[in-house]
Design a protein around this motif. Structure first.
Motif, PDB file in Angstrom:
ATOM      1  N   TYR A   1     -17.587   2.997  -3.679  1.00 57.14           N
ATOM      2  CA  TYR A   1     -17.459   1.539  -3.569  1.00 57.14           C
ATOM      3  C   TYR A   1     -18.119   0.850  -4.766  1.00 57.14           C
ATOM      4  O   TYR A   1     -17.830  -0.292  -5.071  1.00 57.14           O
ATOM      5  CB  TYR A   1     -18.099   1.027  -2.275  1.00 57.14           C
ATOM      6  CG  TYR A   1     -17.453   1.542  -0.998  1.00 57.14           C
ATOM      7  CD1 TYR A   1     -16.156   2.054  -1.008  1.00 57.14           C
ATOM      8  CD2 TYR A   1     -18.128   1.499   0.206  1.00 57.14           C
ATOM      9  CE1 TYR A   1     -15.570   2.516   0.150  1.00 57.14           C
ATOM     10  CE2 TYR A   1     -17.544   1.955   1.381  1.00 57.14           C
ATOM     11  CZ  TYR A   1     -16.264   2.471   1.344  1.00 57.14           C
ATOM     12  OH  TYR A   1     -15.689   2.925   2.498  1.00 57.14           O
TER      13      TYR A   1
ATOM     14  N   THR B   1     -11.319   2.186  -1.298  1.00 60.46           N
ATOM     15  CA  THR B   1     -11.676   0.787  -1.076  1.00 60.46           C
ATOM     16  C   THR B   1     -10.560   0.001  -0.406  1.00 60.46           C
ATOM     17  O   THR B   1     -10.622  -1.206  -0.316  1.00 60.46           O
ATOM     18  CB  THR B   1     -11.987   0.111  -2.416  1.00 60.46           C
ATOM     19  OG1 THR B   1     -10.888   0.358  -3.274  1.00 60.46           O
ATOM     20  CG2 THR B   1     -13.241   0.681  -3.027  1.00 60.46           C
ATOM     21  N   MET B   2      -9.504   0.702   0.055  1.00 61.95           N
ATOM     22  CA  MET B   2      -8.391  -0.025   0.664  1.00 61.95           C
ATOM     23  C   MET B   2      -8.720  -0.424   2.096  1.00 61.95           C
ATOM     24  O   MET B   2      -7.935  -1.102   2.755  1.00 61.95           O
ATOM     25  CB  MET B   2      -7.120   0.815   0.606  1.00 61.95           C
ATOM     26  CG  MET B   2      -5.846   0.010   0.763  1.00 61.95           C
ATOM     27  SD  MET B   2      -4.404   1.055   0.633  1.00 61.95           S
ATOM     28  CE  MET B   2      -3.983   0.867  -1.083  1.00 61.95           C
ATOM     29  N   GLY B   3      -9.865   0.023   2.603  1.00 58.89           N
ATOM     30  CA  GLY B   3     -10.260  -0.389   3.941  1.00 58.89           C
ATOM     31  C   GLY B   3      -9.869   0.586   5.027  1.00 58.89           C
ATOM     32  O   GLY B   3      -9.653   0.191   6.159  1.00 58.89           O
ATOM     33  N   HIS B   4      -9.744   1.879   4.686  1.00 58.74           N
ATOM     34  CA  HIS B   4      -9.571   2.866   5.751  1.00 58.74           C
ATOM     35  C   HIS B   4     -10.889   2.965   6.507  1.00 58.74           C
ATOM     36  O   HIS B   4     -11.927   2.595   5.996  1.00 58.74           O
ATOM     37  CB  HIS B   4      -9.249   4.257   5.199  1.00 58.74           C
ATOM     38  CG  HIS B   4      -8.361   4.249   4.014  1.00 58.74           C
ATOM     39  ND1 HIS B   4      -8.822   4.342   2.735  1.00 58.74           N
ATOM     40  CD2 HIS B   4      -7.023   4.139   3.930  1.00 58.74           C
ATOM     41  CE1 HIS B   4      -7.814   4.296   1.914  1.00 58.74           C
ATOM     42  NE2 HIS B   4      -6.716   4.169   2.601  1.00 58.74           N
ATOM     43  N   GLY B   5     -10.826   3.577   7.674  1.00 62.03           N
ATOM     44  CA  GLY B   5     -12.066   3.729   8.430  1.00 62.03           C
ATOM     45  C   GLY B   5     -12.976   4.761   7.814  1.00 62.03           C
ATOM     46  O   GLY B   5     -12.615   5.463   6.861  1.00 62.03           O
ATOM     47  N   VAL B   6     -14.168   4.865   8.375  1.00 63.78           N
ATOM     48  CA  VAL B   6     -15.156   5.838   7.932  1.00 63.78           C
ATOM     49  C   VAL B   6     -14.583   7.252   8.042  1.00 63.78           C
ATOM     50  O   VAL B   6     -14.771   8.100   7.175  1.00 63.78           O
ATOM     51  CB  VAL B   6     -16.431   5.719   8.785  1.00 63.78           C
ATOM     52  CG1 VAL B   6     -17.441   6.775   8.394  1.00 63.78           C
ATOM     53  CG2 VAL B   6     -17.024   4.335   8.640  1.00 63.78           C
TER      54      VAL B   6
ATOM     55  N   ALA C   1     -17.315   8.754  -0.825  1.00 59.64           N
ATOM     56  CA  ALA C   1     -16.652   7.474  -0.561  1.00 59.64           C
ATOM     57  C   ALA C   1     -17.606   6.292  -0.681  1.00 59.64           C
ATOM     58  O   ALA C   1     -17.284   5.288  -1.318  1.00 59.64           O
ATOM     59  CB  ALA C   1     -16.011   7.497   0.811  1.00 59.64           C
TER      60      ALA C   1
ATOM     61  N   PHE D   1      -8.101   5.328  -3.605  1.00 60.64           N
ATOM     62  CA  PHE D   1      -8.254   3.980  -3.042  1.00 60.64           C
ATOM     63  C   PHE D   1      -9.058   4.007  -1.753  1.00 60.64           C
ATOM     64  O   PHE D   1      -8.637   3.483  -0.730  1.00 60.64           O
ATOM     65  CB  PHE D   1      -6.889   3.303  -2.846  1.00 60.64           C
ATOM     66  CG  PHE D   1      -5.816   4.195  -2.292  1.00 60.64           C
ATOM     67  CD1 PHE D   1      -5.702   4.390  -0.932  1.00 60.64           C
ATOM     68  CD2 PHE D   1      -4.906   4.822  -3.141  1.00 60.64           C
ATOM     69  CE1 PHE D   1      -4.717   5.213  -0.422  1.00 60.64           C
ATOM     70  CE2 PHE D   1      -3.918   5.645  -2.631  1.00 60.64           C
ATOM     71  CZ  PHE D   1      -3.826   5.852  -1.259  1.00 60.64           C
TER      72      PHE D   1
ATOM     73  N   MET E   1       0.822  -1.216   0.000  1.00 60.16           N
ATOM     74  CA  MET E   1       0.000   0.000   0.000  1.00 60.16           C
ATOM     75  C   MET E   1       0.849   1.256   0.000  1.00 60.16           C
ATOM     76  O   MET E   1       0.365   2.330  -0.357  1.00 60.16           O
ATOM     77  CB  MET E   1      -0.930   0.051   1.210  1.00 60.16           C
ATOM     78  CG  MET E   1      -1.828  -1.129   1.356  1.00 60.16           C
ATOM     79  SD  MET E   1      -0.906  -2.483   2.084  1.00 60.16           S
ATOM     80  CE  MET E   1      -2.245  -3.495   2.650  1.00 60.16           C
TER      81      MET E   1
ATOM     82  N   ASN F   1     -11.944   8.065   5.197  1.00 65.21           N
ATOM     83  CA  ASN F   1     -12.639   8.223   3.927  1.00 65.21           C
ATOM     84  C   ASN F   1     -13.485   9.485   3.898  1.00 65.21           C
ATOM     85  O   ASN F   1     -13.582  10.164   2.881  1.00 65.21           O
ATOM     86  CB  ASN F   1     -13.499   6.995   3.637  1.00 65.21           C
ATOM     87  CG  ASN F   1     -12.701   5.869   3.002  1.00 65.21           C
ATOM     88  OD1 ASN F   1     -11.521   6.053   2.674  1.00 65.21           O
ATOM     89  ND2 ASN F   1     -13.303   4.730   2.827  1.00 65.21           N
TER      90      ASN F   1
END
Lengths: 648, 305
Positions: free
Chosen positions: A402, A331-336, A398, A329, A267, A339
């Motif tokens: 998705y 969609t990389m899985g950062h928190g709310v 954000a 990105f 990443m 984003n």
């Protein structure tokens, strides 16, 4: 290494490319020899430090790259026009969309803009050249040989195939074992150093070399846009330099910065790439805004509406451009939280951009609009780019992203931004300033035909992609099954791509036609322009301004025409100090090319030798004494008389 | 201008398509609460954006029709205008308000789709590990002790928690009709929460380019009634072979595969990169990673390859 590993084999199209490269090279060498043009080429072009000639070379290279990238695009659209198409295999398709992205952004859009700024900026600020003319030549040759190096990958060794963003670990040697991504790291590095130096050069030029009286708030909007762009380049490109160096170390020297194991972090690459990559978008879009501001004001015959808010909004955009990279990105899985912050900064960019759109619209109000070719591109930009802008706001959300991320919706969006934004702008600028450089206008009728083909076909090509994206078609798919239902819209898109091709061919044919038949422009000011570049004769003499103009307000040349006041004082000509031509930048570029090529194949000894040549040219420069030359008063008088006729 | 009418007409065509006369676009055909939230968000944003487009297009048309030189007197000379403070403030403030509205919507919907669907807040989610390797998806059901390749069956009306990771390049796990996508990466586990409310077969795919056969990296998501689902699990347990470590090593070699079914999961011998096996901290990871475990994890990763 065996020959069949060295050259790319097994593809008829690539064999054809090899043959044509060899034939074209032979033809060029033979032609130059037959017409005895080697000396001319060396003295007038390869060694030049004249900003106008360097600009022209940038633009020629950019046009060539436009066609290379365009052929890539056409092949991609042809491959996906029907389901289960067998025109290209997966590997070949992957290489093509990768080089399409790299070439269009880094070797077409960037050099086209840098070419225009080279030609225009010194003229617009009343200067005789850029601050560091020889550095400017170095910048050009590094870009040029970087671009050549990347193009070479097509026939020797294989092209990069991990996408233009080269995400790790896909771009690591484990998943991309060919030398393709070595070409990526090295050719971008070489060209990138050139760009960084351009940024420094133009920042200094604009800050230090403006004509007397031209305060910052009296600069033409294009000059403002380049000033801000230069600052973005200076902050953004070092990040790319570091990222590419780490990539090279990972791929060729066994480090693990972006590896999946031993604490490497894939990443990290994505972050570094987009920390550079997003400002890069504004590096190619802000100059476009500058070009449109010049053209719209000229052809509405009205000064730019809301000059101050135009400047403020560009500064705001440049700052925000560094605060939005995570939106590539979500969609990389950062928190709310993360984003959300980046969603808001991204949407905030729409505010200054909207201010600009409305200012352009109000520049048109109460104007007297003539529809010249450059103006048509500038006008078409507003409605088409706004679609790109509002879909950008949609992508900025954000949650919604998705569903858009990595789909054709995204592809449609950024083409809707970059084509009416950057591509239309450079074509408009190219038509607009062409007479300044060559002394005649491009044919308007051919120009307008090309415009309509390009503007309409653009929408036919890219609008269907929005719908395909919402229907779940992801980007970078080399094939799809018929049951997906993606077929018809992709076919429509292919039809548009053919139309675009016709438009661009007309554009080039126009150069040929106009060179032969167009009427020469004797005024130097064919569009009834507003800024200083139009006060010079066309083609512009080496020294640009016989006497340095004195500026009292914005649109200085316009008011000097209206109020019949001269731009210069009555004094006599004085000898003009100009820089000497020099072959070192070219030699350094060649050395960099071989250094890059040997590095790609990890041939260390030749690489070290080429690297020493690079260092040698730098060392030589350090000890060299070159004070330039003076153009005598008699020569200035002679030139001015020849160019301006009886007026002077 | 021709271009403008052309643009307007395609714009209205699109609006018609989106406004429901055609339900075939996957993103606007949700089969669960998360995808429904996203579909609503997108439609809301399209309506807002259409309003903005309309204002720009009307102004644009007006300016071009009214102020063209061919309609003007030859002697007309456009006035010099510096700008207008109030107009410029207006077109700064209105976009700010629009952005604030969209920001509120974004924050709310993002947190909504990132957590368990509201309607199922009290239900225990079914946990499925979805891991990718070039170019296939592996689905492990740790509680049921079964594993599938390239297809996933889930019960309707029950929250499902997909835990994603990758045995290679970054991939993105996406079932458009059930939820938005998320990356699967090699050194951390990311999560998708969803629920499916209508039985049926939905396409799932990797949307992030990961090499040669990326285009073939699709899987089927079968939403079943609770009863059918339980029946299927029992069947798999009784009939499918167990997944051995050597077979799994073969599976994750680059290839395009059809469907496979096993009565045990690879998690037993090759745990997911979470908790003590995680590679890095990334923002909101709620598992605690003890740095002393890094070495263990690294060795695990080596074993995978």
């Amino acid at each position: 290494m065996k020959w069949d590993e060295f050259f790319v084999t097994g593809e008829p199209m690539i064999y054809a490319a090899m043959v044509s490269i060899v034939l074209v090279s032979v033809a060029i060498v033979a032609g130059l020899t037959y017409f005895k043009k080697w000396g001319y080429l060396w003295r007038n072009w390869l060694t030049t430090v004249d900003h106008k000639k360097i600009g022209v070379m940038y633009i020629i290279a950019a046009l060539l790259m436009l066609f290379r990238g365009g052929v890539d695009a056409l092949l991609m659209r042809a491959q996906t026009a029907v389901p289960e198409n067998g025109l290209l295999d997966g590997q070949h398709y992957n290489e093509i969309f990768t080089t399409h992205g790299i070439i269009m952004i880094l070797f077409m859009a960037m050099p086209f803009i840098i070419g225009l700024m080279n030609v225009v900026i010194p003229l617009q600020i009343g200067a005789r050249d850029v601050a560091f003319p020889r550095l400017n030549a170095v910048s050009f040759w590094l870009f040029f040989f970087g671009a050549m190096l990347l193009n070479l990958s097509f026939v020797i060794g294989g092209s990069p195939d991990a996408g233009w963003s080269a995400y790790f670990p896909l771009a690591s040697t484990e998943f991309s074992p060919t030398v393709g991504n070595n070409y990526y790291s090295l050719s971008l590095q070489i060209a990138g150093i050139g760009t960084l130096m351009t940024g420094i050069n133009f920042l200094v030029t604009i800050l230090k070399m403006r004509a007397p009286g031209m305060t910052l708030m009296k600069m033409p909007m294009f000059t403002w846009s380049i000033l801000i762009t230069s600052v973005i380049i200076i902050f953004a490109f070092p990040v790319l330099t570091v990222a590419l160096a780490l990539m090279m170390l990972d791929r060729q020297f066994g480090t693990q910065f972006f590896a999946m194991q031993n604490g490497g972090m894939d990443m990290l690459w994505a972050n570094l790439f987009w920390v550079w990559g997003h400002p890069e978008v504004y590096i190619v879009i802000l100059p476009a805004f500058g070009i449109y501001s010049e053209i719209i004001a000229t052809f509405a015959r009205k000064n730019l509406y809301g000059y101050k808010s135009m400047v403020i909004s560009m500064v705001a955009i440049s700052m925000l451009s560094f605060l939005v990279w995570v939106h590539h990105f979500y969609t990389m899985g950062h928190g709310v939280m993360v984003n959300s912050v980046f969603s808001i900064t991204t949407m905030a960019i729409a505010i200054p951009t909207g201010v600009k759109i409305f200012n352009w619209l109000f520049t048109l109000r109460k104007g007297k609009i003539t529809f010249s070719t450059p103006m048509l591109y500038a006008l078409a930009f507003i409605p088409i780019f706004t679609i790109g802008g509002v879909t950008g706001v949609m992508l900025a959300m954000a949650s919604a992203d998705y569903q858009y991320h990595n789909t054709m919706f995204l592809v449609a969006h950024f083409h809707y931004v970059l084509i009416p934004g950057t591509v239309f702008a450079v074509i408009a600028g190219y038509h607009y300033w062409f007479p300044k450089v060559f002394g005649f206008r491009l044919n308007e009728k051919l120009g307008k035909w090309a415009f309509w083909f390009i503007a309409i076909s653009f929408n036919v090509t890219f609008f269907p992609l929005f719908i395909l994206g919402l229907n779940g078609m992801t980007r970078r798919m080399y094939t799809y099954s018929e049951s997906t239902g993606f077929g018809p819209l992709n076919m429509l898109s292919m039809v548009g791509a053919v139309g675009l091709t016709i438009g661009f061919l007309l554009l080039v044919y126009n150069i040929y036609w106009s060179t032969r038949y167009a009427k020469r422009d004797t005024t130097g000011d064919p569009w009834d322009g507003r800024s200083l570049e139009w006060s010079t004769p066309s083609p512009v003499p080496e020294y640009n301004f016989a006497k340095t103009p004195v500026v009292t307000k914005l649109d200085a040349f316009w008011f000097s025409k209206k109020e019949n006041t001269p731009l210069t004082d009555d004094g006599d000509y004085e000898p003009i100090h100009m820089p000497n031509n020099n072959g070192q930048p070219f030699i350094m570029g060649v050395a960099f090319f071989f250094f890059g090529f040997f590095m790609v194949f990890s041939w260390w000894i030749p690489a070290i030798i080429a690297g020493l040549v690079v260092l040698g040219t730098m060392a030589y420069r350090t000890f060299e004494q070159d004070h330039g030359h003076h153009i005598s008063v008699e020569e200035i008088e002679r030139t001015e008389k020849a160019l301006r006729g009886e007026q002077s | 201008m021709k271009a403008k009418w052309f643009l307007l007409s395609i714009f209205f065509t699109l609006s018609l398509i989106l406004s429901g006369c055609d339900n075939s676009l996957l993103v606007f055909d949700p089969k669960g609460p998360q995808a429904k939230t996203l579909s609503d968000t997108i439609i809301f944003s399209i309506i807002m954006m259409a309003g903005i487009l309309l204002v720009v297009y009307i102004l644009f048309t007006f300016m071009l029709v009214k102020y063209r030189a061919s309609k003007m007197d030859d002697s007309y000379e456009p006035p010099h205008e510096e700008g207008s403070k109030w107009l410029e403030i207006t077109w700064t403030i209105i976009p700010i308000i629009i952005v604030i509205v969209l920001s509120v919507v974004t924050v709310r919907t993002t947190s909504e789709v990132e957590s368990k669907p509201v309607a199922y807040a009290n239900d225990k989610p079914l946990v499925i590990y979805a891991s990718s390797s070039n170019w296939k998806w592996h689905f492990s059901y740790p509680e049921e002790g079964i594993e599938t390749v390239n297809y996933v069956n889930i019960p309707e009306d029950r929250p499902v928690e997909f835990r994603l990771y990758s045995f290679g390049p970054i991939t993105s796990f996406w079932i458009p009709q059930l939820a938005g996508q998320k990356y699967a990466m090699s050194d951390m586990v990311t999560k998708i929460n969803l629920a499916a409310e209508i039985p049926g077969s939905y396409i799932g795919k990797n949307s992030n380019f990961n090499g040669k056969d990326f285009a073939h990296m699709e899987f089927e998501t079968q939403v079943m009634t609770e009863k059918d689902y339980e029946k299927w699990v029992e069947e798999v347990k009784e009939t499918a072979p167990a997944l051995t470590e050597s077979e799994f090593d073969e599976l994750i070699e680059p290839s395009v595969l059809g469907r496979k079914t096993y009565s045990s999961t690879h998690l037993e011998f090759s745990p997911a990169p979470e908790g003590e096996h995680a590679g890095h901290h990334h923002g909101n990871s709620d598992e605690e990673t003890d740095s002393s475990h890094h070495m263990d994890m690294d060795m695990d990763m080596e074993d995978h390859k």
